[in-house]
Design a protein around this motif. Structure first.
Motif, PDB file in Angstrom:
ATOM      1  N   LYS A  74       0.827  -1.202   0.000  1.00 18.21           N
ATOM      2  CA  LYS A  74       0.000   0.000   0.000  1.00 18.21           C
ATOM      3  C   LYS A  74       0.863   1.254   0.000  1.00 18.21           C
ATOM      4  O   LYS A  74       0.578   2.230  -0.700  1.00 18.21           O
ATOM      5  CB  LYS A  74      -0.937   0.013   1.214  1.00 18.21           C
ATOM      6  N   GLY A  77       2.028   2.015  -3.325  1.00 18.79           N
ATOM      7  CA  GLY A  77       0.975   2.335  -4.291  1.00 18.79           C
ATOM      8  C   GLY A  77       0.761   1.233  -5.303  1.00 18.79           C
ATOM      9  O   GLY A  77       0.405   1.497  -6.449  1.00 18.79           O
ATOM     10  N   PHE A  79      -1.040  -1.894  -7.160  1.00 16.27           N
ATOM     11  CA  PHE A  79      -2.386  -2.394  -7.422  1.00 16.27           C
ATOM     12  C   PHE A  79      -2.404  -3.915  -7.520  1.00 16.27           C
ATOM     13  O   PHE A  79      -3.385  -4.500  -7.957  1.00 16.27           O
ATOM     14  CB  PHE A  79      -2.931  -1.811  -8.735  1.00 16.27           C
ATOM     15  N   ILE A 220     -11.453   3.421  -9.275  1.00 16.34           N
ATOM     16  CA  ILE A 220     -10.356   3.588  -8.311  1.00 16.34           C
ATOM     17  C   ILE A 220     -10.163   2.297  -7.522  1.00 16.34           C
ATOM     18  O   ILE A 220     -11.127   1.703  -7.038  1.00 16.34           O
ATOM     19  CB  ILE A 220     -10.650   4.770  -7.356  1.00 16.34           C
ATOM     20  N   PHE A 224      -7.663   2.230  -1.976  1.00 14.45           N
ATOM     21  CA  PHE A 224      -7.335   3.647  -1.811  1.00 14.45           C
ATOM     22  C   PHE A 224      -8.562   4.563  -1.793  1.00 14.45           C
ATOM     23  O   PHE A 224      -8.420   5.778  -1.716  1.00 14.45           O
ATOM     24  CB  PHE A 224      -6.390   4.091  -2.934  1.00 14.45           C
ATOM     25  N   GLU A 227      -8.715   6.916   1.217  1.00 11.61           N
ATOM     26  CA  GLU A 227      -7.638   7.870   1.463  1.00 11.61           C
ATOM     27  C   GLU A 227      -8.222   9.287   1.522  1.00 11.61           C
ATOM     28  O   GLU A 227      -9.088   9.633   0.717  1.00 11.61           O
ATOM     29  CB  GLU A 227      -6.583   7.788   0.357  1.00 11.61           C
ATOM     30  N   VAL A 230      -8.353  11.350  -1.733  1.00 12.07           N
ATOM     31  CA  VAL A 230      -9.230  10.693  -2.702  1.00 12.07           C
ATOM     32  C   VAL A 230     -10.689  10.980  -2.352  1.00 12.07           C
ATOM     33  O   VAL A 230     -11.490  11.362  -3.210  1.00 12.07           O
ATOM     34  CB  VAL A 230      -8.971   9.167  -2.750  1.00 12.07           C
ATOM     35  N   ASN A 253      -4.663   8.352 -11.185  1.00 11.31           N
ATOM     36  CA  ASN A 253      -3.459   7.614 -10.804  1.00 11.31           C
ATOM     37  C   ASN A 253      -3.812   6.337 -10.048  1.00 11.31           C
ATOM     38  O   ASN A 253      -3.000   5.410  -9.964  1.00 11.31           O
ATOM     39  CB  ASN A 253      -2.558   8.480  -9.919  1.00 11.31           C
ATOM     40  N   TYR A 254      -5.022   6.293  -9.475  1.00 11.03           N
ATOM     41  CA  TYR A 254      -5.460   5.124  -8.713  1.00 11.03           C
ATOM     42  C   TYR A 254      -6.330   4.182  -9.542  1.00 11.03           C
ATOM     43  O   TYR A 254      -6.912   3.244  -9.001  1.00 11.03           O
ATOM     44  CB  TYR A 254      -6.218   5.570  -7.467  1.00 11.03           C
TER      45      TYR A 254
END
Length: 289
Positions: A74, A77, A79, A220, A224, A227, A230, A253-254
Motif C-alpha cells: 500500500k 501504491g 495495485f 479507483i 485507496f 484515502e 481521494v 493515478n489510482y
C-alpha cells in the motif's frame, strides 16, 4: 410435529450450521496462509483483501482462492497483491517461494509502470489514464531492475510492456490527429531510447463528458478509496461536477484498468512494437452506439 416440518427444520438447521462453521473456519484458514507468507517475508505485515473463499466448482481442482495485500504494498501504491490459489490448505507451506515471487512482482509493479505513466503525463497532461500491462512477464522484479539499472546507458537488451492510455478532450471531432500521432511516437521513442522499453501502446481519445463521477469512483482501486485526498476530490467532483487537470490526474493515478467503455465514440491510436516513424501508427475512428 409433521414430517415435512421436521425436514424443513433440519434443512434450516444444517444451513445455519454451515454458515456458522464457515464464519469460524475462514479466519483459521486465512491464518494458515498468512503464517506461510509471514515466515517467507518477515519484514512486512500481510492481510487478506479478498477471501480466502472456498471454491466448490467441479471444473477445477483449486478449492481456496484469495488475495493477500500488505502495508508495504500500500505504501508503494501497488495495485497488485499475492494471488492465493490452493488445492489443499494443509500444503500451503509448499507455496512459500511462489508467494514471495508474487510479492516481489507486486512491489516492483509501481516502479515498472512509472516510465510510461510519468512520461505520458509530461507529453499529454496530468488528466489522463495510463494503464500498463505485463501479461507475459514472469520475473517483473528482474525486468524492473534491468530498466532502472540501465536508464540512459547502452545495452543490447530490451524490455517489453503493453500500455493503454485514455486522453479526454473537449471534442474529438476537432482534434489534430497528426499531432497526436507525433506525440505518441515521441513517447514511444523516449521509452525505447532512454529506458530500453519497446512498448505496444493503445491510446484512446474520448470526449471529456464521458469521464463522469460514477466512472471515476468505480475505477479507483478500492484499497485507496478511503484515502483522505481521494475522498475529498471525489466529494468535490460529485458536488460540483468539475475538477481541474491535476485533480483529475490525482484520481486517475489510482485507476486499476483502462476507461473500459469501448462502445463510446473514440479515436484509437495503435503504436505497435518496433515502429520507426509516427506515420506507421494505425488510427481507427469509432462512432459508438
Amino acid at each position: 410435529m409433521t414430517k415435512n416440518r421436521k425436514i424443513l427444520i433440519g434443512i434450516i438447521g444444517a444451513a445455519l450450521f454451515g454458515i456458522a462453521f464457515s464464519f469460524i473456519q475462514k479466519p483459521l484458514n486465512n491464518r494458515k496462509v498468512l503464517k506461510v507468507i509471514q515466515e517467507e517475508i518477515p519484514d512486512d505485515k500481510f492481510y487478506f483483501i479478498r477471501g480466502l473463499d472456498r471454491d466448490r466448482s467441479l471444473s477445477t481442482n483449486i478449492r481456496y482462492r484469495g488475495i493477500v495485500y500488505s502495508d508495504k504494498l500500500k505504501e508503494a501504491g501497488s495495485f497488485s497483491g499475492i494471488q492465493v490459489a490452493l488445492e489443499n490448505l494443509n500444503k500451503a507451506y509448499l507455496y512459500g517461494s511462489e508467494f514471495k515471487r508474487q510479492y516481489e512482482g507486486a512491489l516492483a509493479y509501481p516502479l515498472a509502470t512509472a516510465p510510461m505513466k510519468e512520461n505520458a503525463k509530461k507529453i499529454f497532461g496530468n488528466d489522463i489514464i495510463v494503464y500498463v500491462d505485463f501479461p507475459m512477464i514472469w520475473d517483473l522484479k528482474g525486468q524492473t531492475e534491468f530498466v532502472q539499472n540501465n536508464i540512459g546507458k547502452e545495452t543490447n537488451q530490451i524490455a517489453n510492456m503493453t500500455g493503454y492510455i485514455d486522453i479526454f478532450v473537449d471534442d474529438i471531432t476537432k482534434v489534430n490527429i497528426d499531432d497526436y500521432k507525433k506525440k505518441l511516437f515521441e513517447l514511444h521513442q523516449i521509452l525505447y531510447k532512454t529506458y530500453h522499453i519497446d512498448s505496444d501502446i493503445n491510446m484512446y481519445l474520448r470526449d471529456k463528458k464521458y469521464l463522469t463521477y460514477e466512472q471515476i469512483e468505480s475505477n479507483i482501486f478500492y484499497i485507496f478509496r478511503d484515502e483522505p485526498k481521494v475522498k475529498e476530490l471525489l466529494k468535490k467532483y460529485k458536488d460540483n461536477g468539475n475538477l481541474n487537470a491535476d485533480e483529475i490526474g490525482y484520481l486517475t493515478n489510482y485507476f486499476v484498468d483502462t476507461f473500459g467503455n469501448y462502445n463510446l465514440p473514440s479515436i484509437l491510436f495503435q503504436m505497435k512494437l518496433k515502429r520507426k516513424t509516427y506515420k506507421e501508427i494505425n488510427v481507427i475512428i469509432r462512432g459508438g452506439n
